[in-house]
Design a protein around this motif. Structure first.
Motif: not given
Length: 193
Positions: A24, A26, A77, A88, A90-91, A93, A135, A140
């Motif tokens: 992901v 972020g 997302t 975050d 917005e993200g 994937k 994910e 991280e």
């Protein structure tokens, strides 16, 4: 522990994390207090690029109104209209193993919605960052804090995932643009009407 990048730095993602497929990306930011009277709405967008650094069609431009691309390998997302809160904003994937081979680079950008009419720019934005995490376990892997290098820009290419010798790497770009999303889209090969 996450690798913290500086502008212009490149780092391997899949070679040092064997078996990594679902990540992901972020993106986060804060807006400075100002008395302009308008809300800030920052948006993350993704451009799926071929060998020539351009999109092949409009479907290679991923954002809140076209949240999925690369045959489902890249999924936005959703839109955060305020940027409020920690973490975050917005993200995106990304399933690295199913990105079509025609896509060589995945560019991540942040733009300010209606920046010109609202008289807003990235000089009024602070603590912008991009991070990539696994994910599956939330670990991280990479983080790039953009710093306060911007003033009149209304769009920023924060970084990109790219293929190199069969592996995925990440490049911290931090390049600002005037002209907002339209300028970015044109640079990446979209026709803006």
């Amino acid at each position: 522990m996450a690798i913290s990048l500086s502008k212009g730095q490149k780092v391997d993602l899949t070679k040092t994390n064997p078996g990594l497929t679902n990540v992901v990306v972020g993106l986060g930011w804060d807006t400075n207090k100002y008395d302009g009277g308008n809300d800030f709405d920052l948006d993350s967008s993704v451009f799926l690029l071929g060998d020539n650094g351009k999109v092949t069609s409009e479907t290679d431009f991923i954002f809140y109104n076209n949240p999925q691309g690369a045959n489902g390998a890249v999924v936005h997302t959703g839109d955060n209209r305020t940027g409020a809160g920690d973490g975050d904003d917005e993200g995106v994937k990304v399933n690295l193993s199913t990105v079509p081979s025609t896509i060589q680079r995945i560019a991540f950008t942040i733009t300010i919605h209606e920046a010109d009419s609202r008289n807003q720019n990235f000089g009024q934005v602070s603590n912008a960052y991009v991070r990539i995490y696994n994910e599956a376990n939330g670990e991280e892997l990479i983080r790039y804090d953009l710093g306060e290098d911007f003033s009149i820009e209304t769009a920023v290419v924060v970084g990109e995932l790219y293929r190199h010798n069969g592996e995925w790497k990440f490049s911290a770009i931090g390049s600002g643009y005037q002209g907002g999303l339209a300028a970015l889209a044109t640079d990446f090969g979209l026709q803006v009407g």
